[in-house]
Design a protein around this motif. Structure first.
Motif, PDB file in Angstrom:
ATOM      1  N   SER A 246       0.935  -1.308   0.128  1.00 33.06           N
ATOM      2  CA  SER A 246       0.099   0.012   0.187  1.00 33.06           C
ATOM      3  C   SER A 246       0.889   1.199   0.052  1.00 33.06           C
ATOM      4  N   LEU A 247       0.123   2.383  -0.067  1.00 37.38           N
ATOM      5  CA  LEU A 247       1.000   3.609   0.088  1.00 37.38           C
ATOM      6  C   LEU A 247       1.685   3.999   1.227  1.00 37.38           C
ATOM      7  N   GLU A 248       0.943   3.390   2.272  1.00 34.93           N
ATOM      8  CA  GLU A 248       1.619   3.535   3.751  1.00 34.93           C
ATOM      9  C   GLU A 248       2.896   2.725   3.706  1.00 34.93           C
ATOM     10  N   HIS A 249       2.965   1.536   2.908  1.00 40.18           N
ATOM     11  CA  HIS A 249       4.184   0.737   2.858  1.00 40.18           C
ATOM     12  C   HIS A 249       5.297   1.612   2.183  1.00 40.18           C
ATOM     13  N   LYS A 250       4.918   2.219   1.180  1.00 35.06           N
ATOM     14  CA  LYS A 250       5.875   2.564   0.073  1.00 35.06           C
ATOM     15  C   LYS A 250       6.437   3.805   0.721  1.00 35.06           C
ATOM     16  N   ARG A 251       5.781   4.549   1.559  1.00 36.57           N
ATOM     17  CA  ARG A 251       6.126   5.840   1.963  1.00 36.57           C
ATOM     18  C   ARG A 251       7.124   5.449   3.326  1.00 36.57           C
ATOM     19  N   ASP A 252       7.007   4.557   3.853  1.00 33.15           N
ATOM     20  CA  ASP A 252       7.970   3.937   5.004  1.00 33.15           C
ATOM     21  C   ASP A 252       8.688   2.457   4.666  1.00 33.15           C
ATOM     22  N   TRP A 253       8.963   2.482   3.388  1.00 35.06           N
ATOM     23  CA  TRP A 253       9.488   1.280   2.907  1.00 35.06           C
ATOM     24  C   TRP A 253      10.734   0.767   3.675  1.00 35.06           C
ATOM     25  N   GLN A 254      11.630   1.608   4.174  1.00 34.90           N
ATOM     26  CA  GLN A 254      12.986   1.281   4.997  1.00 34.90           C
ATOM     27  C   GLN A 254      12.586   0.467   6.123  1.00 34.90           C
ATOM     28  N   GLU A 255      11.269   0.873   6.743  1.00 33.21           N
ATOM     29  CA  GLU A 255      10.963   0.177   8.076  1.00 33.21           C
ATOM     30  C   GLU A 255      10.010  -0.976   7.812  1.00 33.21           C
ATOM     31  N   LYS A 256       9.132  -0.880   6.798  1.00 28.83           N
ATOM     32  CA  LYS A 256       8.065  -1.806   6.650  1.00 28.83           C
ATOM     33  C   LYS A 256       8.228  -2.694   5.569  1.00 28.83           C
ATOM     34  N   ILE A 257       9.165  -2.649   4.687  1.00 29.12           N
ATOM     35  CA  ILE A 257       9.221  -3.476   3.305  1.00 29.12           C
ATOM     36  C   ILE A 257      10.680  -4.363   3.269  1.00 29.12           C
ATOM     37  N   LEU A 258      10.727  -5.603   3.049  1.00 25.83           N
ATOM     38  CA  LEU A 258      11.918  -6.143   2.688  1.00 25.83           C
ATOM     39  C   LEU A 258      12.022  -6.344   1.259  1.00 25.83           C
ATOM     40  N   TYR A 259      12.918  -6.181   0.620  1.00 27.30           N
ATOM     41  CA  TYR A 259      13.182  -6.206  -0.857  1.00 27.30           C
ATOM     42  C   TYR A 259      14.200  -7.228  -0.916  1.00 27.30           C
ATOM     43  N   GLU A 260      14.029  -8.458  -1.796  1.00 28.31           N
ATOM     44  CA  GLU A 260      14.915  -9.315  -1.756  1.00 28.31           C
ATOM     45  C   GLU A 260      15.081  -9.715  -3.493  1.00 28.31           C
ATOM     46  N   GLY A 261      16.394  -9.738  -3.863  1.00 30.67           N
ATOM     47  CA  GLY A 261      16.582 -10.165  -5.063  1.00 30.67           C
ATOM     48  C   GLY A 261      16.255 -11.585  -5.652  1.00 30.67           C
ATOM     49  N   PRO A 262      16.888 -11.809  -6.953  1.00 27.95           N
ATOM     50  CA  PRO A 262      16.364 -12.958  -7.579  1.00 27.95           C
ATOM     51  C   PRO A 262      16.736 -14.244  -6.734  1.00 27.95           C
ATOM     52  N   GLU A 263      17.853 -14.235  -5.889  1.00 24.12           N
ATOM     53  CA  GLU A 263      18.082 -15.415  -5.463  1.00 24.12           C
ATOM     54  C   GLU A 263      17.167 -15.955  -4.172  1.00 24.12           C
ATOM     55  N   ALA A 264      16.400 -14.769  -3.901  1.00 23.60           N
ATOM     56  CA  ALA A 264      15.189 -15.481  -3.052  1.00 23.60           C
ATOM     57  C   ALA A 264      13.847 -15.889  -3.524  1.00 23.60           C
ATOM     58  N   ILE A 265      13.998 -15.768  -4.931  1.00 18.19           N
ATOM     59  CA  ILE A 265      12.927 -16.393  -5.584  1.00 18.19           C
ATOM     60  C   ILE A 265      13.209 -17.782  -6.299  1.00 18.19           C
ATOM     61  N   ASP A 266      12.518 -18.702  -6.142  1.00 16.74           N
ATOM     62  CA  ASP A 266      12.595 -20.037  -6.869  1.00 16.74           C
ATOM     63  C   ASP A 266      12.961 -20.042  -8.414  1.00 16.74           C
ATOM     64  N   GLU A 267      13.667 -20.856  -8.721  1.00 18.37           N
ATOM     65  CA  GLU A 267      14.049 -20.740 -10.283  1.00 18.37           C
ATOM     66  C   GLU A 267      12.897 -20.831 -11.480  1.00 18.37           C
ATOM     67  N   ASN A 268      12.142 -21.898 -10.888  1.00 20.27           N
ATOM     68  CA  ASN A 268      11.002 -21.626 -11.970  1.00 20.27           C
ATOM     69  C   ASN A 268      10.145 -20.478 -11.889  1.00 20.27           C
ATOM     70  N   VAL A 269       9.834 -19.934 -10.514  1.00 19.39           N
ATOM     71  CA  VAL A 269       9.107 -18.769 -10.521  1.00 19.39           C
ATOM     72  C   VAL A 269       9.819 -17.480 -11.052  1.00 19.39           C
ATOM     73  N   ARG A 270      11.258 -17.527 -11.080  1.00 20.92           N
ATOM     74  CA  ARG A 270      11.954 -16.510 -11.884  1.00 20.92           C
ATOM     75  C   ARG A 270      11.677 -16.493 -13.404  1.00 20.92           C
ATOM     76  N   LYS A 271      11.836 -17.610 -13.848  1.00 19.64           N
ATOM     77  CA  LYS A 271      11.520 -17.954 -15.548  1.00 19.64           C
ATOM     78  C   LYS A 271      10.260 -17.330 -15.593  1.00 19.64           C
ATOM     79  N   GLN A 272       9.021 -17.780 -14.950  1.00 18.94           N
ATOM     80  CA  GLN A 272       8.065 -17.604 -15.070  1.00 18.94           C
ATOM     81  C   GLN A 272       7.558 -15.992 -15.145  1.00 18.94           C
ATOM     82  N   ALA A 273       8.136 -15.153 -13.978  1.00 18.44           N
ATOM     83  CA  ALA A 273       8.225 -13.983 -13.957  1.00 18.44           C
ATOM     84  C   ALA A 273       8.878 -13.082 -14.950  1.00 18.44           C
TER      85      ALA A 273
END
Length: 353
Positions: A246-273
């Motif tokens: 939500s907007l509340e998350h985006k405005r306070d992303w450093q406190e509320k949101i975790l961003y993880e790169g491709p290594e955190a995503i299953d290989e088959n899901v990466r291909k699908q994405a």
């Protein structure tokens, strides 16, 4: 081939790149506090100009205002890097600058007016992608209060949840933590809020319970490719396990949101994405760069929930630079790839490179 066609085949030199933008400003009393959420800060504009200048170009800054046409005609750049979201609240606002530049014959980065107009409209985007075979969630459109009479049938299945969104906004404008609707009463309340606050229709989009992934795409046509992706989750999951970015998350992303790169995503899901993102990019005939947001449904299918053909380019907080960094890239290289895609499309070259 006539002389006109022949001259268009000759690569054209670029020395000066203009950057057209909208600066974020304070809202007036009575306006939604997220009215200018998609606009850029001066620090974003300065960072982009600095990167472009590092390649040897000169830059000229153009804010979209009543002086823009005069400035473009008296101080005409060779090329424009367009990050302007447009003015007003209409669904054609993102098309304003590309229309102006095309009328002046100035080449520019990013998608054309038609693709931008469709992509900002969540309902039309959903229709086009569905027609082209790109997975999307089900949506219902509410053009006016009378349409709310059809809301009851959306909740016939037990446990069904919808997200109420403004029909043509980005950057999570109008999407709050209470935008989740579990019954007709909640949907009605949210739709009426959108009518009143944003002066536009609303869509109810089926909530998808799975992982949220956003993918960066660069290129054109058959050359379009995924340049990175990231998974988006809450740092502290809510008690009910339901996550809405939500907007509340985006405005306070450093406190509320975790961003993880491709290594955190299953290989088959990466291909699908990557496949879904490229299919969506091509279906909407986007150009040069975009960010495609998607979520997974109960059966493991990733469905496109938003298209960002003018993705934020702040090196400090925007999703595209963050996902590209998490995928092994850097801001300098990202800007370079966008320019390269646009220059190749127009047959331009950097004089002096």
């Amino acid at each position: 081939m006539d002389d006109k066609e022949s001259s268009q085949e000759v690569p054209l030199p670029v020395r000066v790149i203009g950057i057209i933008f909208n600066l974020r400003k304070p809202t007036s009393e009575g306006d939604p506090d997220d009215l200018y959420e998609e606009y850029d800060s001066q620090s974003t504009v300065d960072a982009l100009a600095s990167e472009i200048e590092s390649f040897g170009f000169k830059t000229t800054l153009f804010e979209q205002n009543e002086e823009l046409f005069r400035k473009l005609t008296t101080n005409r750049p060779d090329f424009v890097f367009n990050i302007a979201e447009g003015t007003g609240v209409g669904r054609g606002r993102e098309s304003q600058i590309p229309c102006l530049l095309e009328s002046l014959g100035i080449p520019y980065s990013g998608s054309d007016p038609v693709s931008l107009g469709i992509s900002l409209d969540k309902y039309l985007t959903n229709l086009v992608l569905k027609h082209e075979g790109v997975p999307v969630p089900s949506v219902a459109l509410f053009r006016d209060e009378a349409d709310l009479d059809k809301a009851d049938h959306l909740f016939q299945r037990d446990g069904q949840i919808y997200i109420a969104k403004p029909r043509w906004e980005g950057s999570s404008k109008g999407v709050f933590k209470d935008s989740l609707c579990r019954n007709t009463e909640e949907l009605r309340k949210n739709v009426l809020r959108i009518f009143e606050r944003y002066k536009q229709p609303a869509v109810a989009e089926a909530f998808l319970p799975g992982v949220e992934i956003t993918v960066g795409v660069i290129g054109n046509g058959s050359d379009a490719r995924a340049i990175g992706m990231m998974k988006i989750t809450e740092r502290k999951p809510s008690n009910d396990g339901i996550f809405l970015y939500s907007l509340e998350h985006k405005r306070d992303w450093q406190e509320k949101i975790l961003y993880e790169g491709p290594e955190a995503i299953d290989e088959n899901v990466r291909k699908q994405a990557a496949s879904v993102a490229i299919d969506a990019f091509r279906a909407l005939e986007l150009r040069d760069v975009a960010r495609i947001d998607m979520r997974m449904d109960e059966s493991g299918i990733l469905r496109v929930i938003d298209i960002n053909p003018l993705p934020g380019l702040s090196p400090y907080y925007s999703d595209l630079p963050i996902l590209y960094s998490l995928s092994g890239g850097n801001y300098h290289d990202l800007v370079s790839k966008i320019l390269e895609a646009a220059f190749k499309r127009y047959r331009l070259f950097h004089e002096g490179a």
